[in-house]
Structure formats: C-alpha cells, structure tokens
Design an enzyme around this catalytic site. Structure first.
Site, PDB file in Angstrom:
ATOM      1  CG  ASN A  37      -0.210   0.033   2.531  1.00 49.96           C
ATOM      2  OD1 ASN A  37       1.015  -0.050   2.561  1.00 49.96           O
ATOM      3  ND2 ASN A  37      -0.963   0.138   3.616  1.00 49.96           N
ATOM      4  CG  ASP A  38       3.606   4.255  -1.909  1.00 53.14           C
ATOM      5  OD1 ASP A  38       4.654   3.715  -2.310  1.00 53.14           O
ATOM      6  OD2 ASP A  38       3.419   5.479  -1.964  1.00 53.14           O
ATOM      7  CG  HIS A 130      16.295  30.230   4.457  1.00 56.75           C
ATOM      8  ND1 HIS A 130      16.976  30.508   3.291  1.00 56.75           N
ATOM      9  CD2 HIS A 130      15.233  31.086   4.479  1.00 56.75           C
ATOM     10  CE1 HIS A 130      16.353  31.473   2.624  1.00 56.75           C
ATOM     11  NE2 HIS A 130      15.303  31.835   3.329  1.00 56.75           N
ATOM     12  CG  ASP A 169      18.759  37.981   0.693  1.00 57.81           C
ATOM     13  OD1 ASP A 169      19.165  37.964   1.863  1.00 57.81           O
ATOM     14  OD2 ASP A 169      18.570  36.941   0.034  1.00 57.81           O
ATOM     15  CE  LYS A 192      16.035  37.452  -2.217  1.00 54.11           C
ATOM     16  NZ  LYS A 192      16.507  36.058  -2.140  1.00 54.11           N
ATOM     17  CG  ASP A 218      21.738  32.939  -1.440  1.00 50.66           C
ATOM     18  OD1 ASP A 218      21.431  33.109  -0.244  1.00 50.66           O
ATOM     19  OD2 ASP A 218      20.932  33.100  -2.370  1.00 50.66           O
TER      20      ASP A 218
END
Length: 312
Positions: A37-38, A130, A169, A192, A218
């Site tokens: 069923n994955d 990030h 940025d 930016k 970046d």
C-alpha cells in the site's frame, strides 16, 4: 568511541559514509522497504540500546520521502532504547518556510521541527539554516554549524586584492559580512524582493562592486533565480568577474548548467550537504566536503565538548 551508533537513510549515504570514515566508526545498516500500500517501513539493523545514536539525513529531494524515512528512523531508535538520539541535518529544507508572509499558510519549518521532537529526537546538528529564527523552532538543543570556513579556505587560494563579497539580499548580509571578514575583503548586498518561489527582483546593489572580482554568497541555490537577477545588476555595474558560492547546491531545473553558461561566472562553489548527481556537474562546479566538520561536531557532542569552539 565504541558506544556511538551511526545510521543513515537513502538521502545521502555517500556523505554518511564519509562522516563515519572521519569518525573512525562503522556506518550501521538500515533497511528501508515499502508495503504493497506504499507505506514505508524502516529497520535499524544495528544495536541501539543505551548507545549514542546519530541519524544522518539531509532533507533533499524527494524531500517528503526523506522526511518520512527520518521520522521512522527516529521512532525505531527510540523503540530500541537508544541512550540519546541526535538528528544530523546537513540540509533542513523546510527552514525556508520560516514566517507567515501570506494569509492562511503553514510555517513548515516550525511544524517539521515539532515532528522531529515528537518522534523522539533529543538534539539536532544542522548546517547553515536558512535564517536565524529557525534555530528557535526546535524545543530541543540545536548545534548550528556553517560552511564559511570551508568556503573561505577555498577562496583564499585566489588573489583577493580586488575582490568583494556580495550577498543577494539584506537577510543574508550578516553571513556575507562574516565571510568577508574571514577573507579580509569588503562586502556589498543586493536589495531583493521575492514575489514567488522563482520570481525575485533586485532593484540595486548596495556597496562598491564596479570593476571588482565578485564572490556571490548565498545559503542555497535551487533554481538560481536570485543569482540570475543579481548577475543582471552586476553586469550594469561592470564587474570584472563573478564566482558563486553557497552551502546547499540543490540546482533544480538545470540551474548549474544554466549558471555555467554565463560568461561572467568563472566558478560555482558548493558543499556536499546534498547529493549532486554526476549528470548535473560541469567544469565550473567545485564541490567541497563538510564531512570533516560534521564528524568533528558529532565527536564533540558525544564527548560533551564545546561545538562552538569549532568556529574559533
């Protein structure tokens, strides 16, 4: 170091093997299978009982598959009575979902942090998140590494008398400034605005870049939209050359090939936090390894030593 147990999923086994080589410990086998069923099933095929377990898994594409594997790995380690579970996240993809900038959207970075904690993670070792606020999404200890040292060691090989670091940025300007200090050169930044995932506008570049050798820094490059937009502004300022550097080289939509075709770009430098297929590589691409840094951080975590000393 016999009481360390290191496992990995299918996201980046090459990096995990390299980390284990530097640690001097074996990489324990992991079995990942699917039912009819994955549904995913994960088995850690090594002893975890009362051991210091490290699970290495960047959230690289297919991101949801690799996240599910990681959650099952954590749960399996907890069920096997691991003494402590440290999730090693060379790339935390959901860190980009760090704010509510539109109505009725999920802050994915916080939600996934909660999922990792609920699954049973005791601490996280991450590389170049990030944004700084992502660190605070976790309710467990986070050791946050960056790849500036590896990148700086690479660029010190060049003549930097006329060089300047440019952040695309203002949000990344602090990291760019730290990188510029390591190289002993000046820093500039782009103004930016992002309108969509693949649509950005850089209205100007703040700082002296005319007739300079530019190093664009970046945290990650996916489609390269930001770099292409910045490159257009740099052309207008008649820069002499451009080298592009990032930690996470995702390079979606043939980004590395398209960047390599730009005549101003002399080199593209990234690290191996995510796997980069051979088919996506070009002569202009240089890949640096963060395995020694991650291995040393893991050793220090295991021995109760300072990880921040790595940045001294």
């Amino acid at each position: 170091m016999r009481d360390i147990a290191v496992f990995t999923g299918s996201a980046h086994p090459e990096l995990a093997a390299e980390i284990c080589y530097h640690l001097g410990v074996p990489l324990m086998p992991t079995r990942i299978s699917r039912f009819a069923n994955d549904c995913i099933e994960v088995q850690l095929q090594g002893n975890c009982r009362e051991r210091d377990v490290f699970l290495i898994q960047p959230l690289s594409p297919p991101t949801q598959e690799h996240l599910a594997e990681l959650l099952f790995m954590i749960d399996a380690a907890r069920g096997a009575s691991a003494g402590r579970i440290t999730v090693v996240l060379p790339h935390y993809a959901y860190a980009r979902s760090d704010k509510k900038d539109e109505p009725r959207i999920s802050i994915g970075g916080r939600l996934v942090a909660d999922l990792l904690t609920t699954a049973g993670a005791d601490r996280v070792l991450a590389m170049t998140l990030h944004s700084p606020q992502v660190h605070g999404f976790f309710k467990i200890p986070v050791d946050h590494l960056h790849a500036l040292r590896e990148l700086a060691n690479h660029f010190r090989r060049y003549n930097l008398d006329n060089a300047v670091v440019v952040s695309p940025d203002l949000g990344n300007a602090k990291e760019a400034a730290a990188f510029a200090r390591m190289l002993g050169i000046e820093v500039a930044a782009g103004a930016k605005q992002r309108y969509a995932d693949d649509k950005v506008v850089i209205s100007s570049v703040i700082g002296e870049v005319a007739d300079r050798d530019v190093i664009v820094l970046d945290d990650e490059i996916a489609k390269g939209s930001t770099v292409f937009e910045l490159l257009a502004r740099l052309r207008e300022r008649n820069v002499r050359s451009v080298r592009v550097a990032c930690t996470h080289g995702l390079f979606a939509a043939n980004a590395v090939q398209r960047l390599s075709e730009e005549k101003e770009i002399e080199e593209i430098v990234c690290t191996n936090t995510v796997p980069i297929p051979e088919a996506n590589r070009t002569d202009k691409l240089t890949i640096l390894s963060v395995a020694p840094a991650l291995a040393e951080a893991m050793r220090r975590i295991h021995n109760g030593e300072s990880v921040s000393a790595l940045f001294g």
